[in-house]
Design an enzyme around this catalytic site. Sequence first.
Site, PDB file in Angstrom:
ATOM      1  N   CYS A 250       1.803   4.793  17.455  1.00 41.09           N
ATOM      2  CA  CYS A 250       1.972   4.685  18.902  1.00 41.09           C
ATOM      3  C   CYS A 250       3.461   4.635  19.230  1.00 41.09           C
ATOM      4  CB  CYS A 250       1.294   3.431  19.426  1.00 41.09           C
ATOM      5  SG  CYS A 250       1.844   1.937  18.641  1.00 41.09           S
TER       6      CYS A 250
ATOM      7  N   GLY B 291       0.807  -1.217   0.000  1.00 40.64           N
ATOM      8  CA  GLY B 291       0.000   0.000   0.000  1.00 40.64           C
ATOM      9  C   GLY B 291       0.840   1.266   0.000  1.00 40.64           C
ATOM     10  N   THR B 292       1.932   1.249   0.731  1.00 43.60           N
ATOM     11  CA  THR B 292       2.771   2.454   0.828  1.00 43.60           C
ATOM     12  C   THR B 292       3.301   2.850  -0.547  1.00 43.60           C
ATOM     13  OG1 THR B 292       3.401   1.861   3.078  1.00 43.60           O
ATOM     14  CG2 THR B 292       4.832   3.423   1.935  1.00 43.60           C
TER      15      THR B 292
END
Length: 389
Positions: free
Chosen positions: A326, A70-71
């Site tokens: 995160c 996807g990147t």
Amino acid sequence: MNVYFDNAATTPLDSEVLKEMVSVLESKHGNPSSIHSYGRQTKALVEKARKTIAGYLNASPSEIFFTSGGTEADNMAIICTVVDFGIKHIISSPLEHHAVLHSIESLVSRGKVTASHVALKEYGHIDLEDLENQLKKHPGSLVSLMHANNEIGNILPIEEVGELCKKYNAIFHSDTVQSMCHYPIDLQKMNVDFIAASAHKFHGPKGIGFIYVNGKRRISPLIHGGGQERNMRGGTENVAGILGLSKAFEIAQTHMKEHAEHMQAIKNHFMKRLETELKGVEFNGDMKGNSLYTVLNVMLPETDDYEMMLMKLDINGIAASAGSACSSGSNVGSHVIAALGRNIDRRPVIRFSFSKYSTIAEADYCMDVLKSFYAAEPKAAVKEMSAAK
Ligand code: PLP
């Protein structure tokens, strides 16, 4: 009990997919670019996979190009569109994945384009009126808005956005990484120029995905090399990955309805228990509305251990996440939650995300563990929170 509720990050490989990949790895080693029989065999497999994927999306095989995931597909859509179409302005949102946000930032920092974000409505939905106003101001720009948000699950009315883009002569890229194989996508009904997909989000292998490039748009490659992918993406094809992607795609498409019902039931059950058994729980995103059934983003009650919640869950065998950004298991740093403008002061924000392998019993176990945390901390205050902006 061990519970894997981080399926929006990645999903376990389906055993059927593994079988397919092993069989290719064992018996088909030809380079698809070679003209001899070995090469022709693998070339035929790659083209069959392309045809399978295109068929489910109602696209032409010539519009599908395999990428490393996807990147790369997001980078390719954004960077190549700016270069090839002389785009001067990009409209996106603060909720996009970093593959999109950082691609745009890199173009802005090099002085290639200006960029703006659309306003958000309640629950973080895209404000289409604001989008139209921005398109009026910047006709012919590139619009990059994701179909489904990986952190808060919101779903974009992609057809409406496509119509607006058409009206203002804009090019439309949508990151469909999280919706691919979870929602039917008919590319003949969507005025979209580019979409991005990644196999590991639907039980395929990591490191393989594809970009759809609408046949009306011609772009040049992002990665240069040999003439692979019809001169659109250099590099020897990841044949086993492509076959794994195609197999995972086929399985997910065939069972989409039944998997959707299964995961929606787990999400509903978990949400209900959270709301009724933990006072002060709230959700991020439009959890009960137009939302991915795979994602449940919850803001738990205030606790002294708010930075340690993911680690405490992990110690109890539960894998979840705080979203895509995160740090050290804390919930500090999610740009999506920050963009919602919510006050998360001392409240853990946890994204639980489900797959076809998830069960209600696992949700019940999570619930019991969470309750035990709060029962052990009787002083934990539950604050009144403002509604999401
Ligand atoms: N876009 C979205 C919405 C995602 O959730 C992800 C994966 O986390 C990506 C893009 C990147 O995909 P990949 O891991 O295949 O590079």
